[in-house]
Design an enzyme around this catalytic site. Sequence first.
Site, PDB file in Angstrom:
ATOM      1  N   LYS A  11       0.822  -1.211   0.000  1.00 35.92           N
ATOM      2  CA  LYS A  11       0.000   0.000   0.000  1.00 35.92           C
ATOM      3  C   LYS A  11       0.864   1.274   0.000  1.00 35.92           C
ATOM      4  O   LYS A  11       2.076   1.209   0.231  1.00 35.92           O
ATOM      5  CB  LYS A  11      -0.935  -0.041   1.222  1.00 35.92           C
ATOM      6  CG  LYS A  11      -1.963  -1.185   1.159  1.00 35.92           C
ATOM      7  CD  LYS A  11      -2.935  -1.140   2.342  1.00 35.92           C
ATOM      8  CE  LYS A  11      -3.964  -2.271   2.277  1.00 35.92           C
ATOM      9  NZ  LYS A  11      -4.964  -2.185   3.368  1.00 35.92           N
ATOM     10  N   TYR A  51     -12.279  -2.452  -3.502  1.00 32.56           N
ATOM     11  CA  TYR A  51     -12.781  -2.671  -2.146  1.00 32.56           C
ATOM     12  C   TYR A  51     -14.311  -2.585  -2.082  1.00 32.56           C
ATOM     13  O   TYR A  51     -14.871  -2.296  -1.010  1.00 32.56           O
ATOM     14  CB  TYR A  51     -12.143  -1.679  -1.167  1.00 32.56           C
ATOM     15  CG  TYR A  51     -10.756  -2.070  -0.685  1.00 32.56           C
ATOM     16  CD1 TYR A  51     -10.566  -3.235   0.065  1.00 32.56           C
ATOM     17  CD2 TYR A  51      -9.648  -1.283  -0.955  1.00 32.56           C
ATOM     18  CE1 TYR A  51      -9.304  -3.594   0.535  1.00 32.56           C
ATOM     19  CE2 TYR A  51      -8.380  -1.642  -0.485  1.00 32.56           C
ATOM     20  CZ  TYR A  51      -8.215  -2.796   0.261  1.00 32.56           C
ATOM     21  OH  TYR A  51      -6.981  -3.156   0.727  1.00 32.56           O
ATOM     22  N   PHE A  59     -15.733   2.814   7.323  1.00 29.33           N
ATOM     23  CA  PHE A  59     -14.352   3.184   6.999  1.00 29.33           C
ATOM     24  C   PHE A  59     -14.082   3.256   5.497  1.00 29.33           C
ATOM     25  O   PHE A  59     -12.959   3.500   5.068  1.00 29.33           O
ATOM     26  CB  PHE A  59     -13.377   2.217   7.673  1.00 29.33           C
ATOM     27  CG  PHE A  59     -13.597   0.756   7.310  1.00 29.33           C
ATOM     28  CD1 PHE A  59     -13.134   0.231   6.117  1.00 29.33           C
ATOM     29  CD2 PHE A  59     -14.263  -0.096   8.187  1.00 29.33           C
ATOM     30  CE1 PHE A  59     -13.320  -1.100   5.781  1.00 29.33           C
ATOM     31  CE2 PHE A  59     -14.459  -1.443   7.861  1.00 29.33           C
ATOM     32  CZ  PHE A  59     -13.988  -1.938   6.653  1.00 29.33           C
ATOM     33  N   ARG A  87      -1.513 -14.121   4.367  1.00 29.59           N
ATOM     34  CA  ARG A  87      -2.236 -13.476   5.478  1.00 29.59           C
ATOM     35  C   ARG A  87      -1.453 -13.625   6.784  1.00 29.59           C
ATOM     36  O   ARG A  87      -1.437 -12.727   7.616  1.00 29.59           O
ATOM     37  CB  ARG A  87      -3.634 -14.082   5.648  1.00 29.59           C
ATOM     38  CG  ARG A  87      -4.573 -13.922   4.458  1.00 29.59           C
ATOM     39  CD  ARG A  87      -5.113 -12.541   4.254  1.00 29.59           C
ATOM     40  NE  ARG A  87      -5.761 -11.992   5.404  1.00 29.59           N
ATOM     41  CZ  ARG A  87      -6.509 -10.874   5.388  1.00 29.59           C
ATOM     42  NH1 ARG A  87      -6.714 -10.219   4.250  1.00 29.59           N
ATOM     43  NH2 ARG A  87      -7.049 -10.405   6.484  1.00 29.59           N
ATOM     44  N   ASN A 114      -1.921   0.421   6.715  1.00 31.18           N
ATOM     45  CA  ASN A 114      -1.468  -0.863   7.260  1.00 31.18           C
ATOM     46  C   ASN A 114      -0.640  -1.700   6.285  1.00 31.18           C
ATOM     47  O   ASN A 114      -0.627  -2.922   6.347  1.00 31.18           O
ATOM     48  CB  ASN A 114      -2.640  -1.640   7.864  1.00 31.18           C
ATOM     49  CG  ASN A 114      -3.680  -2.034   6.855  1.00 31.18           C
ATOM     50  OD1 ASN A 114      -3.550  -1.702   5.672  1.00 31.18           O
ATOM     51  ND2 ASN A 114      -4.701  -2.741   7.288  1.00 31.18           N
ATOM     52  N   HIS A 117      -2.083  -5.399   1.481  1.00 30.40           N
ATOM     53  CA  HIS A 117      -3.360  -6.094   1.272  1.00 30.40           C
ATOM     54  C   HIS A 117      -3.059  -7.518   0.852  1.00 30.40           C
ATOM     55  O   HIS A 117      -2.092  -7.756   0.127  1.00 30.40           O
ATOM     56  CB  HIS A 117      -4.187  -5.418   0.165  1.00 30.40           C
ATOM     57  CG  HIS A 117      -5.262  -6.323  -0.371  1.00 30.40           C
ATOM     58  ND1 HIS A 117      -6.479  -6.467   0.255  1.00 30.40           N
ATOM     59  CD2 HIS A 117      -5.274  -7.199  -1.423  1.00 30.40           C
ATOM     60  CE1 HIS A 117      -7.203  -7.375  -0.416  1.00 30.40           C
ATOM     61  NE2 HIS A 117      -6.487  -7.820  -1.423  1.00 30.40           N
ATOM     62  N   GLU A 128      -9.616 -10.683  -7.747  1.00 31.34           N
ATOM     63  CA  GLU A 128      -8.649  -9.595  -7.554  1.00 31.34           C
ATOM     64  C   GLU A 128      -7.484  -9.690  -8.541  1.00 31.34           C
ATOM     65  O   GLU A 128      -7.012  -8.673  -9.045  1.00 31.34           O
ATOM     66  CB  GLU A 128      -8.131  -9.619  -6.115  1.00 31.34           C
ATOM     67  CG  GLU A 128      -9.202  -9.222  -5.102  1.00 31.34           C
ATOM     68  CD  GLU A 128      -8.740  -9.307  -3.657  1.00 31.34           C
ATOM     69  OE1 GLU A 128      -9.566  -9.046  -2.770  1.00 31.34           O
ATOM     70  OE2 GLU A 128      -7.556  -9.622  -3.417  1.00 31.34           O
TER      71      GLU A 128
HETATM   72  P1  RTP Z   1      -6.970  -5.876   3.301  1.00 31.92           P
HETATM   73  O1  RTP Z   1      -8.282  -6.250   2.636  1.00 31.92           O
HETATM   74  O2  RTP Z   1      -6.491  -4.509   2.919  1.00 31.92           O
HETATM   75  O3  RTP Z   1      -5.945  -6.950   3.088  1.00 31.92           O
HETATM   76  O4  RTP Z   1      -7.165  -5.820   4.890  1.00 31.92           O
HETATM   77  P2  RTP Z   1      -7.875  -6.914   5.798  1.00 31.92           P
HETATM   78  O5  RTP Z   1      -8.392  -8.040   4.961  1.00 31.92           O
HETATM   79  O6  RTP Z   1      -6.922  -7.251   6.884  1.00 31.92           O
HETATM   80  O7  RTP Z   1      -9.090  -6.082   6.415  1.00 31.92           O
HETATM   81  P3  RTP Z   1     -10.536  -5.809   5.774  1.00 31.92           P
HETATM   82  O8  RTP Z   1     -11.536  -6.155   6.813  1.00 31.92           O
HETATM   83  O9  RTP Z   1     -10.659  -6.444   4.430  1.00 31.92           O
HETATM   84  O10 RTP Z   1     -10.551  -4.226   5.631  1.00 31.92           O
HETATM   85  C1  RTP Z   1      -9.953  -3.584   4.512  1.00 31.92           C
HETATM   86  C2  RTP Z   1      -9.170  -2.388   5.011  1.00 31.92           C
HETATM   87  O11 RTP Z   1     -10.083  -1.427   5.564  1.00 31.92           O
HETATM   88  C3  RTP Z   1      -9.491  -0.796   6.683  1.00 31.92           C
HETATM   89  N1  RTP Z   1     -10.303  -1.036   7.884  1.00 31.92           N
HETATM   90  N2  RTP Z   1     -10.536  -0.102   8.757  1.00 31.92           N
HETATM   91  N3  RTP Z   1     -11.471   1.323  11.023  1.00 31.92           N
HETATM   92  C4  RTP Z   1     -11.774   0.040  10.892  1.00 31.92           C
HETATM   93  O12 RTP Z   1     -12.424  -0.563  11.700  1.00 31.92           O
HETATM   94  C5  RTP Z   1     -11.306  -0.645   9.717  1.00 31.92           C
HETATM   95  N4  RTP Z   1     -11.529  -1.918   9.431  1.00 31.92           N
HETATM   96  C6  RTP Z   1     -10.899  -2.152   8.270  1.00 31.92           C
HETATM   97  C7  RTP Z   1      -8.126  -1.399   6.887  1.00 31.92           C
HETATM   98  O13 RTP Z   1      -7.175  -0.505   6.322  1.00 31.92           O
HETATM   99  C8  RTP Z   1      -8.189  -2.699   6.127  1.00 31.92           C
HETATM  100  O14 RTP Z   1      -6.922  -3.076   5.650  1.00 31.92           O
HETATM  101 MG    MG Z   2      -9.589  -7.723   3.256  1.00 27.12          MG
END
Ligand code: RTP
Ligand code: MG
Length: 141
Positions: A11, A51, A59, A87, A114, A117, A128
């Site tokens: 990112k 997304y 968010f 992951r 963070n 992804h 994707e």
């Molecule tokens: P990613 O898709 O980017 O790999 O991240 P992830 O699976 O670990 O998390 P996901 O639930 O898919 O959420 C996508 C991105 O949204 C942001 N987020 N913010 N403020 C919050 O509660 C919140 N939850 C998610 C994070 O930047 C996350 O990477």
């Molecule tokens: Mg995710």
Amino acid sequence: MAAERTLSIIKPDAVAKNVIGQIYARFEAAGLKIIAARMTHLSKNEAEQFYAVHKDRPFFKDLVDFMVSGPVMIQVLEGENAIAKNRELMGATDPKKAEKGTIRADFADSIDANAVHGSDAPEAATIEIACFFPALSIYSR
Ligand code: RTP
Ligand code: MG
């Protein structure tokens, strides 16, 4: 188990920190091969599409704004259990909760910025990967 593929994005925060190479080294050390890669600056539309599963979450706007804030490095990783393995290397979404030694624990600043992804399931990985890489630009060896 047959080789699996996953989509990874380094990112804008991690690209700005100049740690693409350090993150790639972790993929390689874990047995994941980089079989396609491309640097790009996502448009708002591309980030929103990518997304889209989160479009109703509170968010979403912050997430899209962050993803278009600078260039990203996008890659396809291939290897046994690639989705789960990536992951695991990434660590928890919130870097404060990420296990020591994970990419997010070491390079991420916040739940928004963070660092990486990774696809979270085989169906998501297929969709994707197709978003960014035509089949002929993927070099499985
Ligand atoms: P990613 O898709 O980017 O790999 O991240 P992830 O699976 O670990 O998390 P996901 O639930 O898919 O959420 C996508 C991105 O949204 C942001 N987020 N913010 N403020 C919050 O509660 C919140 N939850 C998610 C994070 O930047 C996350 O990477
Ligand atoms: Mg995710």
